[in-house]
Design an enzyme around this catalytic site. Sequence first.
Site, PDB file in Angstrom:
ATOM      1  N   LYS A  85      -4.545  -4.078   8.911  1.00 26.11           N
ATOM      2  CA  LYS A  85      -2.806  -4.700   8.106  1.00 26.11           C
ATOM      3  C   LYS A  85      -1.977  -4.046   8.963  1.00 26.11           C
ATOM      4  O   LYS A  85      -1.811  -2.895   9.632  1.00 26.11           O
ATOM      5  CB  LYS A  85      -3.055  -3.083   7.039  1.00 26.11           C
TER       6      LYS A  85
HETATM    7  C1  E4P Z   1      -0.594  -1.432  -0.665  1.00 33.06           C
HETATM    8  O1  E4P Z   1      -1.333  -2.073   0.227  1.00 33.06           O
HETATM    9  C2  E4P Z   1       0.840  -0.766   0.057  1.00 33.06           C
HETATM   10  O2  E4P Z   1       0.168   0.225   1.051  1.00 33.06           O
HETATM   11  C3  E4P Z   1       0.927   0.057  -1.359  1.00 33.06           C
HETATM   12  O3  E4P Z   1       0.979  -0.589  -2.587  1.00 33.06           O
HETATM   13  C4  E4P Z   1       1.602   0.606  -1.050  1.00 33.06           C
HETATM   14  O4  E4P Z   1       2.300   0.837  -3.355  1.00 33.06           O
HETATM   15  P1  E4P Z   1       2.913   2.316  -3.398  1.00 33.06           P
HETATM   16  O5  E4P Z   1       4.538   1.518  -3.271  1.00 33.06           O
HETATM   17  O6  E4P Z   1       2.907   3.109  -4.807  1.00 33.06           O
HETATM   18  O7  E4P Z   1       3.066   3.600  -1.635  1.00 33.06           O
END
Ligand code: E4P
Length: 230
Positions: free
Chosen positions: A84
């Site tokens: 990622k």
């Molecule tokens: C997923 O890959 C993201 O890191 C995540 O959905 C972020 O979510 P949040 O905005 O609730 O922290």
Amino acid sequence: MKLFIDTADIDEIRTVAGWGVLDGVTTNPSLFARTSGKTYDDVLQEICQITSGPVSAEVVAEDVDGMLREGRHFAKLADNIYVKVPMCETGLQALSRFRAEGIRTNCTLIFTANQGLLAAKAGASLLSPFVGRLDDINQDGMIVIRELVSIVEIHELDSEVLAASIRHPLHVTQAALAGAHIATLPFKVFQQMVHHPLTDQGIDQFRADWDRARRALEASARPANATSGS
Ligand code: E4P
């Protein structure tokens, strides 16, 4: 649409995997920070033993060499790791290098369709627009999902749109209708999707009626003298 869970909590992952609906897992440094007693590598390897679907492991380096070093390390932990990488100039460089090396990636922190287009061009396997964080600042996050899905389809780009930062069940329905290939959901949203007051009430009512009918049947089958005590 594929459903991922957005957590580093092993119990939550096992629970949803047990329901037979889990297609993958996304983690990030904030989610890892909620775990304790294990390294990020340990957590990732444990997750990869639970699911054979994509498991996102996020780099924290801000320079290309650091991103490549961290990403190559993650990719060696298991076959289903997706590295990622945040949307930024160095992130785009890292994405294209990972593509050349055959390492699959998830471009995170996408807030516009143009950012998603760039990430797809750079070779990201997954594009993660953050719906909830856009809604939080009074913008309709679902618009980015719809636009990016259309762009990917019109131009036959080799990337999937992953609706991230999902906050509630309505987001999931909207992302599915918008054509998102994947949505990643917190455990709580999975639970909210299962339950409906009328479903829960119906289950209780059926159980109560069943028990009453069985008691009545048992009472009618009992010999008359069994109740008189003689
Ligand atoms: C997923 O890959 C993201 O890191 C995540 O959905 C972020 O979510 P949040 O905005 O609730 O922290």
